[in-house]
Design a protein around this motif. Structure first.
Motif, PDB file in Angstrom:
ATOM      1  N   TYR A  62       0.861  -1.180  -0.218  1.00 24.28           N
ATOM      2  CA  TYR A  62       0.086   0.012  -0.028  1.00 24.28           C
ATOM      3  C   TYR A  62       0.775   1.246   0.093  1.00 24.28           C
TER       4      TYR A  62
ATOM      5  N   VAL B 175       1.055   4.093   1.480  1.00 29.10           N
ATOM      6  CA  VAL B 175       0.962   4.757   2.633  1.00 29.10           C
ATOM      7  C   VAL B 175       1.847   4.301   3.611  1.00 29.10           C
TER       8      VAL B 175
ATOM      9  N   HIS C 269       2.328   9.976   5.440  1.00 34.54           N
ATOM     10  CA  HIS C 269       0.936  10.453   5.186  1.00 34.54           C
ATOM     11  C   HIS C 269       0.290  10.781   6.283  1.00 34.54           C
TER      12      HIS C 269
ATOM     13  N   GLN D 127      -9.416   5.659   3.621  1.00 32.43           N
ATOM     14  CA  GLN D 127      -8.717   6.648   2.638  1.00 32.43           C
ATOM     15  C   GLN D 127      -7.806   5.926   1.763  1.00 32.43           C
ATOM     16  N   TYR D 128      -6.772   5.018   2.313  1.00 29.91           N
ATOM     17  CA  TYR D 128      -5.537   4.554   1.820  1.00 29.91           C
ATOM     18  C   TYR D 128      -5.669   3.227   1.289  1.00 29.91           C
ATOM     19  N   TYR D 129      -6.462   2.414   2.013  1.00 34.39           N
ATOM     20  CA  TYR D 129      -6.460   0.875   1.824  1.00 34.39           C
ATOM     21  C   TYR D 129      -7.579   0.686   0.542  1.00 34.39           C
TER      22      TYR D 129
ATOM     23  N   ASN E 128      -4.630   2.596  -4.757  1.00 34.57           N
ATOM     24  CA  ASN E 128      -3.374   2.793  -3.969  1.00 34.57           C
ATOM     25  C   ASN E 128      -2.445   1.740  -3.507  1.00 34.57           C
TER      26      ASN E 128
ATOM     27  N   LEU F 148      -7.186  10.918  -3.437  1.00 33.06           N
ATOM     28  CA  LEU F 148      -6.033  10.924  -2.431  1.00 33.06           C
ATOM     29  C   LEU F 148      -5.516  12.367  -2.184  1.00 33.06           C
TER      30      LEU F 148
END
Length: 914
Positions: free
Chosen positions: A76, A78, A82, A223-225, A229, A261
């Motif tokens: 990922y 991130v 971040h 948000q990130y998973y 991304n 993002l």
């Protein structure tokens, strides 16, 4: 880019990896792969292919039947970079919680164990990854893909799991705190970066970890998973065609997220000086580290930096080893680069026996690292050895699909997995001279952070207690219900005149305006006058220093005693312009009289004063603000050196301070300083009769030893000029302009030009013609103003403009200013602008009249000029009677761009135009 992942990961993953238990199926490999619907093949490198699904997920397939295992790794994009304020360690916490279960796999740990999976995860600055290694087989691969896909979007991230895992994470944090190398890295990061999140340790702050809100953690996860991304890597023994279809049937079902993002734009400014720190904790080994900020691993210099690091830090062939370990100064040395998407850093270190001296270790490390390549260039043999070591590392990783799948996360974090092969292929292109070049570029003093770990059995800790709540602080507070109140005072012009009592004591004029104030405050303004053109000649700096010495000792009091008295008497302000209270005013006046009349001029205080002045002046020698003002004032100087009206440049003032003697200062005080001539105005809460008697007793008797005659500047035409001053390495620039004109504050055009200046650039808020253009429209300047200073005796006024800009914007700011000036002269100001400016002038003057300190200062000026507040009242009447035509006519008549002198001070390398 040369990636030094072998040493770096060995040093760091042990701190940040979730260690779990490690615990064999047939697969074929087709010659070609038929793509399922919605799948796009992006590239193939050495039999390894990349595909992209419709939802944005990229997947890398590396089939290799040599070993009966397979690895699934999800990376990922991130990491700790971040995280937001108060949320450090969040990316790492997620790494733990994702293994706790998801909607369709509520207890994955049981299945991991049953299937004999080896699992792990790690978090770093730019990425987080999860990998599963297992006996090759269709069922295991399908299950691993299905779990990885479900974990991507359906992980519980539950409060109960966070609570149960907290002790594990806390233990991991504490494990790092027990390791001097780990503690050192945390401090190095925080010292290397002021603003960028690379300055935060991936493990996070203890308070952030222990107090994290589950809602914030869940939001960060969602948000990130997401598939757009993440990059999926499958390596080992498997059928590529089948695997691709299983990937589509698991990951392909995940929707493409609609969210965007967040963009990150923080750029760490260039380091401007070495930094150092010391850590004192209990321990058994000393540690010395040097760190240097370096470009992104994507930068062309990255390869050479890596090789230079290897040449310096290798054991037993590196230069640091030979310089420190072989002579016995250190027991071990190490070096590693931090491979990062954005500009990162490199670390060099030495371990030293407890109790051994560290100074020579620090000195030798700096000698070898900084300038070492300049004294002894990198040799072909050194480079060849380093290249061969790195090439061997690449070969070993490629020979092991599991290691390759996991290592690939570092390159994926940089933006593209193919960078692995690019870096390998760059090895033969690196030349020794490139090592010398990057070392001289980045391994330099001002880019250095020096850290020292010193074992200490009795560290001196200053424990800061928790912050109490306001309610706790106020729990026992019993305030007084009745407060002190002043009178309702009318600051109108007529009332200011009628309430003021004027007194004269010889050549000393006094204005007393008593009134009741909240807190019984009272303001004093004094102006004493002495000397003439002859007695003041060549004495400007002498006089400045003499007056500055008055508060540094009298025959009765030392400097410290004077300072204590000023505190006791509640005096705030300067020697002759200050505020105190009703009961302290008589003593304050006596103290001021003592300092003015009975100064002792201690030699040690004079020497200290000169050092202070020299330091202050020298600090301005490279200041765009100070130099632009200095050059502008020097240009408008029209009097010879020595004349009291002569403007001494900054360089001249420095020389004058150096040459001034204590005897000259004492003579100035003896021959010139007196209190019998001048003006005193007192406004506020005081006993009028008592203070009048005090003034009469204290000040009229001290007569100056020199005859008095006013020395005024008169108008002299100065040729316009444009000047540029170079101030290297300064991030801002100053633009100044000045125009001297024949005008006095009681002339018919004075009010009109005052209003015109207010419209153009004189308003104190965020709106004026000048500021609207330079700040609101163009974004060139934080501050841009114009001002009009009019004489009250001589017909001499000056109109000035000053703007603070970035050097690269200075030329455009200059052009914009001149355009606005021409527009104002050509088109004039509107009726609305004039009306608003007139109203603003009156309101600003009303605010000034409500401040006792301003009223006192104005009274002192009026006493000197033989005026009272009727002058201000008449001026306002002239302002209110103005028409737009009169305002525009005045601006056109007096503000002539052709007579304007302009100075710009800034770094000419950043775009200033001569």
């Amino acid at each position: 880019m040369k990636k030094h992942w072998i040493k770096t990961l060995a040093c760091l993953w042990s701190w940040l990896t979730l260690a779990l238990l490690s615990q064999g199926a047939d697969a074929g490999q087709p010659a070609s792969t038929k793509l399922p619907t919605g799948v796009e093949k992006l590239s193939t490198v050495e039999g390894i292919s990349e595909y992209r699904l419709a939802n944005g997920l990229r997947c890398i397939l590396f089939p290799d039947a040599a070993k009966p295992t397979a690895t699934v790794n999800v990376t990922y994009l991130v990491g700790s970079r971040h995280e937001n304020y108060g949320e450090t360690g969040m990316a790492h916490l997620l790494e733990h919680l994702v293994f706790k279960g998801s909607r369709n796999f509520p207890d994955p740990a049981r299945e991991f164990k049953r299937r004999g999976f080896e699992i792990n995860g790690s978090t770093w600055l730019d990425r987080t990854n999860y990998y599963l290694t297992f006996p090759a087989g269709e069922d295991n691969l399908k299950w691993a893909l299905a779990w990885s896909a479900d974990a991507m979007v359906n992980s519980f991230i539950a409060r109960k799991d966070l609570d149960s895992e907290m002790s594990v994470v806390r233990n991991e944090f504490e494990m790092g705190e027990n390791d001097p190398a780990s503690v050192m890295l945390k401090r190095l990061q925080s010292m290397l970066f002021d603003w960028h999140n690379y300055g935060n340790s991936t493990i996070g702050a203890r308070s952030d970890i222990e107090n994290v809100r589950i809602e914030n953690l869940q939001a960060f996860y969602h948000q990130y998973y997401q598939p757009d991304n993440a990059v999926l890597t499958v390596a080992g023994k498997f059928d590529e065609q089948q695997a691709l279809h299983w990937i589509v049937s698991t990951f392909g079902k995940l929707p493409k997220p609609a969210r965007a993002l967040p963009q990150h734009w923080t750029v760490e400014p260039t380091a401007d000086g070495e930094r150092q720190f010391v850590i004192r904790r209990k321990g058994e080994v000393q540690l010395v580290t040097l760190a240097y900020r370096t470009p992104s691993s994507l930068h062309v210099d990255s390869d050479a930096i890596g090789m230079a690091t290897e040449v310096l830090g290798d054991t037993p062939n590196g230069r640091l080893y030979r310089a420190l370990v072989q002579p016995g100064l250190a027991t071990q040395v190490f070096a590693y680069t931090m491979d990062t998407r954005e500009p990162g850093f490199v670390v060099f270190g030495a371990m030293v026996n407890k109790g051994d001296a560290l100074d020579r270790v620090r000195e030798r490390m700096i000698e070898v690292i900084e300038g070492g390549f300049a004294r002894e260039a990198a040799t072909a043999a050194e480079l060849a050895r380093a290249v061969e070591q790195q090439r061997l590392g690449y070969e070993r990783v490629l020979a092991d699909p599991e290691a390759f799948a996991v290592t690939l996360s570092e390159y994926i974090a940089l933006g593209d997995w193919r960078l692995f092969f690019h870096a390998r292929d760059q090895l033969d292109l690196i030349k020794p001279e490139r090592l010398d070049a990057v070392a001289s570029k980045y391994f330099v003093r001002d880019n250095r952070v020096l850290g020292t770990f010193i074992p200490d059995e009795s560290p001196q800790r200053a424990l800061v207690p928790p912050t109490p709540s306001p309610a706790q602080v106020l729990a026992s507070f019993k305030p007084q219900e009745k407060g002190d109140a002043g009178e309702v005072f009318d600051p109108s012009y007529d009332n200011l005149d009628s309430r003021t009592r004027l007194r004269t004591f010889g050549d000393l004029k006094v204005a007393l305006l008593p009134k009741k104030n909240r807190g019984q405050t009272v303001n004093v303004a004094m102006t004493f006058r002495w000397g003439n053109e002859s007695s003041l000649r060549d004495r400007n700096m002498v006089g400045t220093l003499a007056i500055a010495m008055l508060a540094r000792g009298t025959r009765q009091l030392t400097r410290q005693q004077i300072a204590d008295e000023l505190t006791r008497l509640k005096v705030r302000g300067r020697l002759t312009h200050f505020e105190t209270t009703r009961d302290k005013l008589p003593e304050a006046l006596r103290l001021v009289a003592q300092m003015l009349q009975d100064a002792s001029f201690p030699p040690e205080e004079f020497a200290e004063l000169k050092r202070e002045y020299l330091t202050a002046f020298q600090a301005q020698l490279d200041s765009p603000e100070a130099l632009s003002s200095d050059v502008l004032n020097s240009h408008f100087n029209s009097y010879p050196p020595g004349d009291p009206r002569y403007y001494s440049s900054l360089a001249e003032r420095i020389e004058q301070v150096r040459k001034t003697t204590l005897d000259e200062v004492i003579a100035y005080h003896r021959e010139l300083i007196g209190t019998a001539r001048g003006q005193i105005a007192i406004v506020g809460d005081f006993d009028e009769q008592a203070i009048e008697e005090e003034i009469a007793r204290l000040f009229p008797s001290r007569v100056s030893g020199s005859p008095y005659a006013r020395v005024d500047r008169e108008f002299r035409r100065i040729a316009p000029q444009r000047m540029v001053i170079d101030t290297p390495d300064k991030e801002n620039a100053f633009l100044r302009a000045r125009l001297d004109i024949t005008l006095r504050d009681d002339d018919p055009d004075a009010a009109a030009l005052q209003v015109a200046n207010t419209i153009f650039g004189g308003h104190s808020g965020l709106s004026s013609r000048l500021l609207d253009r330079l700040r609101q429209k163009e974004g060139f300047s934080y501050s841009a103003t114009s001002s009009l200073a009019m004489g009250s005796r001589q017909r001499l006024a000056n109109w000035t403009v000053v703007a603070m800009v970035a050097p690269q914007n200075a030329a455009r700011a200059e052009q914009a200013f001149l355009e606005e000036l021409q527009r104002a002269r050509r088109d004039g100001f509107t009726a609305t602008e004039v009306a608003e400016a007139k109203k603003g002038v009156l309101e600003a003057r009303a605010v000034t009249r409500s401040q006792d300190s301003e009223v006192a200062a104005r009274w002192a000026s009026y006493l000197d000029l033989g005026r009272n507040w009727q002058f201000s009242k008449d001026f306002e009447a002239r302002v209110m009677a103005l028409t737009p035509e009169q305002v525009n006519a005045a601006f056109r008549a007096y503000i002539d761009p052709g007579q304007l002198t302009l100075v710009i001070a800034g770094d000419t390398r950043k775009g200033l135009r001569d």
